[in-house]
Structures are given as C-alpha cells and as structure tokens.
Design a protein around this motif. Structure first.
Motif, PDB file in Angstrom:
ATOM      1  N   UNK A   1      21.780  74.077   0.962  1.00 13.78           N
ATOM      2  CA  UNK A   1      22.412  74.404   2.235  1.00 13.78           C
ATOM      3  C   UNK A   1      21.778  75.219   3.044  1.00 13.78           C
ATOM      4  N   UNK A   2      22.080  75.497   4.096  1.00 10.76           N
ATOM      5  CA  UNK A   2      21.588  76.455   5.041  1.00 10.76           C
ATOM      6  C   UNK A   2      21.826  77.776   4.750  1.00 10.76           C
ATOM      7  N   UNK A   3      22.700  78.179   3.811  1.00  7.05           N
ATOM      8  CA  UNK A   3      22.768  79.290   3.082  1.00  7.05           C
ATOM      9  C   UNK A   3      22.112  79.584   1.815  1.00  7.05           C
ATOM     10  N   UNK A   4      21.200  78.769   1.541  1.00  4.43           N
ATOM     11  CA  UNK A   4      20.236  78.910   0.407  1.00  4.43           C
ATOM     12  C   UNK A   4      20.864  78.556  -0.706  1.00  4.43           C
ATOM     13  N   UNK A   5      22.079  77.817  -0.837  1.00  2.00           N
ATOM     14  CA  UNK A   5      22.814  77.678  -1.912  1.00  2.00           C
ATOM     15  C   UNK A   5      22.722  76.029  -2.378  1.00  2.00           C
ATOM     16  N   UNK A   6      22.720  75.781  -3.803  1.00  2.87           N
ATOM     17  CA  UNK A   6      22.397  74.351  -4.361  1.00  2.87           C
ATOM     18  C   UNK A   6      23.774  73.854  -4.033  1.00  2.87           C
ATOM     19  N   UNK A   7      23.916  72.763  -3.208  1.00  2.00           N
ATOM     20  CA  UNK A   7      25.310  72.180  -2.997  1.00  2.00           C
ATOM     21  C   UNK A   7      25.381  70.766  -3.671  1.00  2.00           C
ATOM     22  N   UNK A   8      24.174  70.426  -4.068  1.00  2.00           N
ATOM     23  CA  UNK A   8      24.063  68.775  -4.731  1.00  2.00           C
ATOM     24  C   UNK A   8      22.524  68.660  -5.341  1.00  2.00           C
ATOM     25  N   UNK A   9      22.455  67.348  -5.651  1.00  2.00           N
ATOM     26  CA  UNK A   9      21.060  66.889  -5.831  1.00  2.00           C
ATOM     27  C   UNK A   9      20.829  65.387  -5.735  1.00  2.00           C
ATOM     28  N   UNK A  10      19.792  64.958  -5.357  1.00  2.00           N
ATOM     29  CA  UNK A  10      19.506  63.498  -5.385  1.00  2.00           C
ATOM     30  C   UNK A  10      18.577  63.306  -6.637  1.00  2.00           C
ATOM     31  N   UNK A  11      18.550  62.200  -7.027  1.00  2.00           N
ATOM     32  CA  UNK A  11      17.464  61.843  -8.301  1.00  2.00           C
ATOM     33  C   UNK A  11      17.265  60.203  -8.332  1.00  2.00           C
ATOM     34  N   UNK A  12      16.228  59.838  -8.755  1.00  2.00           N
ATOM     35  CA  UNK A  12      15.939  58.372  -8.987  1.00  2.00           C
ATOM     36  C   UNK A  12      15.459  58.146 -10.357  1.00  2.00           C
ATOM     37  N   UNK A  13      15.862  57.038 -10.798  1.00  2.00           N
ATOM     38  CA  UNK A  13      15.521  56.718 -12.290  1.00  2.00           C
ATOM     39  C   UNK A  13      15.017  55.367 -12.417  1.00  2.00           C
ATOM     40  N   UNK A  14      14.175  55.136 -13.648  1.00  2.00           N
ATOM     41  CA  UNK A  14      13.583  53.950 -13.545  1.00  2.00           C
ATOM     42  C   UNK A  14      12.773  53.675 -14.845  1.00  2.00           C
ATOM     43  N   UNK A  15      12.523  52.408 -15.235  1.00  2.00           N
ATOM     44  CA  UNK A  15      12.056  52.227 -16.408  1.00  2.00           C
ATOM     45  C   UNK A  15      10.374  52.687 -16.409  1.00  2.00           C
ATOM     46  N   UNK A  16      10.002  52.697 -15.453  1.00  2.00           N
ATOM     47  CA  UNK A  16       8.423  53.154 -15.363  1.00  2.00           C
ATOM     48  C   UNK A  16       8.384  54.231 -14.602  1.00  2.00           C
ATOM     49  N   UNK A  17       7.470  55.180 -14.556  1.00  2.00           N
ATOM     50  CA  UNK A  17       7.356  56.291 -13.904  1.00  2.00           C
ATOM     51  C   UNK A  17       7.803  56.101 -12.445  1.00  2.00           C
ATOM     52  N   UNK A  18       8.817  56.812 -11.917  1.00  2.00           N
ATOM     53  CA  UNK A  18       9.390  56.579 -10.636  1.00  2.00           C
ATOM     54  C   UNK A  18       8.739  57.469  -9.564  1.00  2.00           C
ATOM     55  N   UNK A  19       7.960  58.441  -9.792  1.00  2.00           N
ATOM     56  CA  UNK A  19       7.347  59.268  -8.743  1.00  2.00           C
ATOM     57  C   UNK A  19       5.830  58.900  -8.723  1.00  2.00           C
TER      58      UNK A  19
END
Ligand code: ADP
Length: 434
Positions: free
Chosen positions: A130-148
């Motif tokens: 957040x704009x207050x430098x707090x971790x408020x959540x996350x996003x992630x991706x998952x796959x069979x093969x390397x996703x990034x």
C-alpha cells in the motif's frame, strides 16, 4: 525475484508481449472492486501463459491468513477462498517479497497439498504494497512449466502488482468507509432509540407529576374550603370576639385566601399541561378589561405603596378577540408582579396602543422595579422558575408567567418582556384587533 533465479529467465515465447500491458489497461480501465480483479487476473494469467493465477488480500496476521479476491484456474474464473500461508510458497512472498520458484515446487513445499492437486511445478509471486508501505496482499502465477520465463517477467509482474495494489487499497478504504458509515449509522440509531426512550420516560414522569399536582390540588381544596368557611362563620360573630382574636382570625383568612390562589395556579398549570383548558374567544373591550383589572389590584398596590398609571391611545370601542376571564388572569398576574417585585414608592404604568401600520393592539405594563437580568428573560416563562424571589420572601408558586404564556398562545396572542437588571421591566401582550 532473487538474482539466482534471474539466470533461469528465457526470452518470451507467446506470452509477455507489450500487448499484455495494453490488455491489462484496456480490460480493467473502467472496472473497480471485484469486477476489476476478475478482469485483472485473466489478463495476468494470459500475459504469463500461466494455468493458475490469484490475487489475495491479507485478512489476518496471526496466523497469517489470506482471502483471494480473484482466482484463475485453467482458463476460467474460480471460486474465491481463504487459506493459511504457512508452508505455502505465498508465505515467502509475504515474508521476503518477490519470489520465483521456477521448478520443483511440490518438493520445496511438501506440506502444501494443493500444489499436488493443481499439478503445478513453478511459482512466481509478488506482494501488493500500500501507499503506507504495508503488505496488504499478493499476486502470483503458477504453472507446470517455469512461469517467469522472460527477461521482462519481473518488470511486468511489478507493473501488474502496482495496479493491483492501488485497486486493493482503494477497495479496502471503500470497505472501511462503509464499515465506519454502518458503525455511525448504528450509533445514530442507538442514540435515537436511547433519546426516544428517555423522552418517553420524561413524558411519563411529567404526566405523573401533572396528575399528582391535579390530585393534590383537589385534595387540598377540601380542607382549605372548610378552613375558609369556618373562618367566615367565626367572623360573622365578630362582635363576640376579642380584638386580638379577630386579628388572628383575619390572618388565618388571608393565609387561606392566598393558599387558595396558589392552588388555583397549580390546578391551572396542570390542566393546561393535560390539554384540558379551553378558551372562549369573544370580542372584548380592551379598555374596560384593563379598568376591571386595575380595580382588582389597586388595594394590593396601595398596600405596597406602589402607584398605578394608565394611558390608553385607543378608543373605548376597540375590540380584540380573547377570552375575557383568561385575559384578566394574565393581566392581573403581570400587574401583581409589577407591584410585589417593586419597591415602596414605585410605579406600574399601563399603556394601550395600536402598533403603527398593523392591526395589532398592544398592552404594555412597565414597572420601575428591580428588573430582570437579560439571561433570565426566557427562564421566567418556565414553570416553577422564581429566580431570586424566594430569597426576598416574596410569595408565589413560580407558575404565573408560564400560565400566562400558555393562555396567550391558546388565545392567539403573544406575550413578551424587555428588561435589564436595575432598570425596571416592560411586559407586553399583543392581539390582533377584532
Ligand atoms: P411568581 O411571581 O409566582 O414567582 P411568575 O411566573 O409570575 O411567578 O414570575 C416568575 C419570576 O419572574 C418571579 O419569581 C420573579 O423572579 C420574576 N418576575 C416576574 N415579574 C417580574 C417583575 N415585574 N420584576 C422583576 N421580576 C419579575
């Protein structure tokens, strides 16, 4: 993503083109809240060519627990769900920041059975800050093969995360506002109920007081009438009485008459409060009513060494619509006050005139007594308000002006006062001329 992990990145294949970001912007531009995250997660999964993608918000810190705000699985939007972070790759995202596990995911997190169910080997996640430098959540991706599997993967995920963080923060603020609004509404409702019940209790108590006053006044009347009646009988045989006894009996009679007057006032105020007083409005001659009132108080004025002056600027045919008995009651109360609160040698001046350019007739009673402090001018029309009268040993129940105000209202007239401490008082009554 850690430096070690960056070595695993390969050039993009079909995913992660510039169009991915354009799609993200175009697909979510006009969306907010859950609709935004539904569009967002689809774009995220497609951009990286991932089978699974999710966006979460932190709902508890002990234990660390999250709730998904969007979940993408094998080409469709899935049901949102909650889970504890412990033993999951997402825990690393919350603890350490951007995390990439290109392969062997199930072996790295053996306690996370969902990874097995989903059949995924690769994970890439980033916290939402957040704009207050707090971790408020996350996003992630998952796959069979390397996703990034792209040199731009980290950059792209950061862009996606920034957009998601802004929307999640906005969503949370919106929810907080709704919560505060609900809380405020709740408070207002509770306070209103509280006030309503307090008002009801006050009304019940006031009604009980009024009933009590009425009953007591009637109860007092009976013995008082007996006292006055017997006093009358005794004084009829006055020639048989010793002079000193005659004086004592006269004092009993006068005290009885005064008590009778106080009881009348108490009965009046309680009857008015119970809405039982009716006024009989008829055309009244103003001058003759005033003369009658003066005749009734003149003895009292003499006793207090107060003189009464009367000036009328209206002719004897000027009428007003009023209940003559009730108008006399109001006027006598004002005149008596002007007498008893005055000092010996004082003056009570009555004038009657038409208010210029109106149909209004105004009766003004001015005295040169002690006056009333400005801050007390409203109070004197309240029941049982006597200001400093008791300390001056002036008798009264403190309801005369309260009755006067109510009666004037019932007759369609108005009553008012102007005064200053030490400068006398001016009470006025106004009626529309008939
Ligand atoms: P009461 O005279 O029985 O006390 P009222 O309702 O007639 O009750 O008057 C209320 C109070 O207003 C009085 O106790 C007195 O303190 C004040 N008051 C009324 N008229 C005058 C006046 N002409 N001069 C000074 N004080 C007055």
């Amino acid at each position: 993503m850690s430096k070690a992990n960056q070595n695993n990145l390969r050039p993009p294949e079909k995913a992660l083109e510039n169009s991915s970001l354009r799609n993200l912007v175009a697909g979510t531009a006009s969306l907010v809240g859950e609709a935004f995250f539904a569009g967002f997660i689809e774009n995220l999964a497609q951009a990286f060519g991932a089978q699974f993608a999710l966006a979460s918000e932190l709902i508890s810190k002990e234990p660390m627990r999250v709730r998904t705000v969007a979940f993408w699985q094998n080409g469709i939007l899935g049901q949102n769900f909650e889970y504890n972070l412990q033993s999951t790759p997402c825990d690393c995202v919350y603890g350490k920041g951007l995390s990439y596990f290109p392969e062997n995911l199930q072996a790295l997190f053996p306690d996370d059975k969902d990874l097995v169910t989903m059949g995924v080997n690769s994970y890439f996640g980033i916290p939402l800050i957040s704009s207050y430098e707090e971790v408020i959540g996350h996003i992630c991706i998952l796959g069979v093969d390397p996703v990034a599997d792209s040199p731009f993967a980290e950059e792209y995920l950061r862009i996606f995360a920034a957009r998601a963080a802004a929307e999640l923060q906005r969503l949370k603020t919106e929810r907080d506002l709704v919560k505060h609004k609900d809380h405020l509404q709740d408070l207002v409702t509770k306070q209103t109920l509280h006030l309503q019940s307090a008002l009801h209790e006050a009304e019940v108590a006031n009604h009980a007081k009024t009933e009590f006053l009425t009953r007591m006044s009637h109860e007092l009347r009976t013995p008082l009438n007996a006292i006055l009646g017997y006093t009358e009988l005794v004084t009829e045989d006055a020639h048989e009485l010793l002079p000193q006894n005659r004086q004592l009996i006269d004092k009993i009679r006068m005290a009885g008459v005064h008590l009778n007057y106080l009881i009348d006032e108490l009965l009046d105020i309680s009857q008015i409060e119970l809405g039982k007083v009716r006024v009989d409005l008829r055309q009244c001659h103003v001058n003759s009513i005033i003369r009658d009132c003066i005749a009734l108080v003149i003895e009292r004025a003499k006793k207090h060494n107060v003189s009464i002056q009367y000036n009328s600027d209206i002719n004897n045919f000027t009428h007003i619509m009023a209940d003559s008995a009730r108008l006399k009651q109001v006027l006598i109360n004002i005149l008596v006050n002007g007498i008893v609160y005055n000092s010996p040698g004082g003056i009570v001046d009555i004038t009657v005139n038409r208010v210029p350019q109106t149909d209004t007739v105004r009766i003004t009673v001015t005295d040169n007594g002690p006056g009333i402090a400005r801050e007390n001018l409203d109070k004197i029309f309240e029941q049982f308000e006597r200001l400093d009268a008791p300390t001056k040993c002036i008798d009264g129940a403190g309801v005369g002006l309260a009755i006067a105000k109510q009666l004037m209202g019932l007759m369609g007239g108005t009553i008012g006062v102007e005064s200053e401490k030490g400068k006398g008082s001016t009470f006025w009554l106004e009626f529309a001329s008939a």
